[in-house]
Design an enzyme around this catalytic site. Structure first.
Site, short mmCIF file in Angstrom:
data_model
loop_
_atom_site.label_atom_id
_atom_site.label_comp_id
_atom_site.label_asym_id
_atom_site.label_seq_id
_atom_site.Cartn_x
_atom_site.Cartn_y
_atom_site.Cartn_z
N ARG A 51 0.84 -1.22 0.00
CA ARG A 51 0.00 0.00 0.00
C ARG A 51 0.87 1.27 0.00
O ARG A 51 0.47 2.31 -0.51
CB ARG A 51 -0.98 -0.01 1.19
CG ARG A 51 -1.84 1.25 1.25
CD ARG A 51 -3.11 1.08 2.09
NE ARG A 51 -2.85 0.58 3.41
CZ ARG A 51 -2.41 1.32 4.45
NH1 ARG A 51 -2.18 2.60 4.29
NH2 ARG A 51 -2.21 0.77 5.63
N TYR A 105 -17.92 14.47 -14.68
CA TYR A 105 -18.38 13.06 -14.64
C TYR A 105 -19.31 12.83 -13.42
O TYR A 105 -19.01 13.29 -12.31
CB TYR A 105 -17.16 12.14 -14.59
CG TYR A 105 -17.47 10.73 -14.17
CD1 TYR A 105 -18.32 9.93 -14.94
CD2 TYR A 105 -16.94 10.19 -13.00
CE1 TYR A 105 -18.62 8.65 -14.54
CE2 TYR A 105 -17.23 8.90 -12.60
CZ TYR A 105 -18.08 8.14 -13.38
OH TYR A 105 -18.39 6.87 -12.98
N ASP A 176 -9.34 16.48 -15.20
CA ASP A 176 -9.64 15.08 -15.52
C ASP A 176 -9.42 14.91 -17.02
O ASP A 176 -10.19 15.44 -17.83
CB ASP A 176 -11.09 14.76 -15.13
CG ASP A 176 -11.43 13.29 -15.33
OD1 ASP A 176 -10.83 12.66 -16.22
OD2 ASP A 176 -12.32 12.77 -14.62
N LYS A 201 -10.20 3.42 -18.69
CA LYS A 201 -10.69 3.77 -20.04
C LYS A 201 -9.57 3.60 -21.08
O LYS A 201 -9.08 2.52 -21.26
CB LYS A 201 -11.25 5.19 -20.02
CG LYS A 201 -12.11 5.53 -18.79
CD LYS A 201 -13.36 4.70 -18.69
CE LYS A 201 -14.16 5.11 -17.46
NZ LYS A 201 -15.26 4.23 -17.16
N1 PLP Z 1 -13.54 10.47 -15.02
C1 PLP Z 1 -14.26 10.24 -16.13
C2 PLP Z 1 -14.27 11.26 -17.21
C3 PLP Z 1 -15.00 9.06 -16.25
O1 PLP Z 1 -15.74 8.85 -17.36
C4 PLP Z 1 -14.98 8.11 -15.19
C5 PLP Z 1 -15.76 6.86 -15.27
O2 PLP Z 1 -16.56 6.65 -16.14
C6 PLP Z 1 -14.21 8.40 -14.06
C7 PLP Z 1 -13.50 9.57 -14.00
C8 PLP Z 1 -14.17 7.47 -12.89
O3 PLP Z 1 -13.38 6.38 -13.21
P1 PLP Z 1 -13.51 4.96 -12.49
O4 PLP Z 1 -14.78 4.34 -12.96
O5 PLP Z 1 -12.27 4.25 -12.93
O6 PLP Z 1 -13.53 5.24 -11.02
#
Ligand code: PLP
Length: 384
Positions: A51, A105, A176, A201
């Site tokens: 960790r 998101y 992000d 993703k």
């Molecule tokens: N940021 C964006 C733009 C996303 O589309 C997503 C998930 O769909 C996330 C963050 C969160 O990612 P995670 O599902 O890996 O926690």
């Protein structure tokens, strides 16, 4: 970037393996009492407990940091865990509000609501479409969390002006970069302080690991590492290795996603039943200027509206044969969902309408298939 991706994981020392080993151990031999003291005090680099740090996970951190152009990175168990970590670090000691926007998101939005309800984190949600109001809020922010392009309407936020405004007040900006990816957008070149990624993703690209990463423009501090390890959303070596393996083909996949995304958006815009196509690389006016300034491709992420509304959207999903009805994005396989029924179902019809989420809106993550096969499936699913 193609070259860097092909060599991710690093050059082996001496007779070492080219591909980094999976160090699937939670514990490490600390050696003598004096050696353990040197590791725990930070006098010497070393591992104690996964960790806190692990050689395979370190390789992934170096890889993501190198693609984003940062000075260091921390790997997390999900994209949301990366956002939590970045927000916690950026807001430490700040009493001003964390400024974000309505179409960040949905999971990030929920996370900020929880932090606000439980820990009274001050959050202000401002629509960047009103640029003057947005920049005014950003000028007074404690930190800024933004996402460009946004999901699912692909709205763009000007990184340069936003970051300049935030820095005037000493506020950190967290971008992000999951949808754009480092292939198409480099937030650090505009001065961003942190980049967060859902490696689930495009970076991993195979729809088989949930993971995240936060990358810092400057060197990581002992305090950054302390927050990361104690929030606890860290990963094991196996998952880190899988993402690293996926990233070896990242640049090749992005080339295909950009090409297919542009071709599918073009095809959809010529279809008589499609009333609107949202695709960052086709932005117009002020949005088009922002695209030119900060992006070099649109990824494979598209949304489009059907003239027949919700019924037409449901019929489309039921008829798809090649494209899978599923959430998420960034895999090699094409996926489609209807936001009104999935990501935005918690909102009232009126609130959805105000946010621009039409009942007939379809979100499409365009994969790397042959584009003729994709357009053929779209053609038959649209019923013409
Ligand atoms: N940021 C964006 C733009 C996303 O589309 C997503 C998930 O769909 C996330 C963050 C969160 O990612 P995670 O599902 O890996 O926690």
């Amino acid at each position: 970037m193609e070259t860097r991706c092909a060599h991710l994981g690093g050059r082996p020392d001496g007779n070492g393996p080219f591909v980094p080993p999976i160090v699937q151990s939670t514990v490490f031999n600390l050696g003598s009492a004096a050696e353990a003291e040197a590791i725990f005090s930070g006098e010497r680099e070393g591992y104690a407990y996964t960790r806190f740090g692990n050689p395979t996970v370190e390789k992934l951190a170096e890889a993501v940091s190198s693609l984003e152009g940062g000075a260091g990175a921390l790997v997390t168990s999900s994209g949301n865990a990366a956002t939590l970590c970045a927000v916690t670090i950026a807001m430490a000691g700040r009493s001003n509000k964390l400024v974000t926007h309505p179409d960040v998101y949905g999971g990030s939005h929920e996370l900020l609501s929880i932090l606000s309800e439980t820990y009274r984190l001050p959050v202000e949600v401002v629509d960047p479409a009103d640029e003057a109001a947005w920049l005014n809020a950003v000028r007074q922010a404690g930190a800024v969390l933004l996402e460009t392009p946004s999901n699912p309407l692909m709205r763009l936020i000007d990184l340069r002006t936003t970051i300049e405004a935030a820095h005037g007040n000493g506020a950190a900006v967290i971008v992000d970069n999951t949808v754009a990816t480092p292939y198409n957008q480099q937030p650090f070149s505009f001065g961003a302080d942190w980049v967060v990624q859902s490696t689930t993703k495009y970076l991993n690209g195979h729809s088989d690991v949930v993971g995240g990463c936060l990358v810092k423009r400057d060197e990581l501090t002992a305090q950054d590492r302390r927050v990361h390890k104690n929030l606890g959303g860290t990963v094991n070596a196996m998952e880190a290795w899988m993402v690293l393996r996926g990233m070896r083909t990242f640049a090749l996949r992005m080339k295909a996603h950009n090409r297919n995304g542009a071709a599918v958006a073009e095809w959809l815009s010529g279809h008589p039943d499609v009333t609107k196509v949202h695709y960052s690389a086709r932005s117009e006016g002020r949005q088009g200027d922002i695209y030119e300034q900060q992006m070099t491709g649109g990824s494979g992420f598209i949304a489009f509206e059907l003239a027949g509304g919700g019924e037409a959207a449901e019929r489309f999903l039921d008829r798809m044969q090649l494209i899978t009805h599923a959430v998420s994005l960034g895999g090699m396989e094409s996926l489609a969902t209807r936001p009104a029924m999935s990501s935005h179902r918690g909102m009232t019809t009126q609130a959805r309408k105000k946010a621009g989420i039409a009942d007939g809106l379809i979100r499409l993550s365009v994969g790397t298939e042959a584009v003729e096969d994709l357009t053929e499936d779209l053609r038959q699913a649209l019923g013409r």
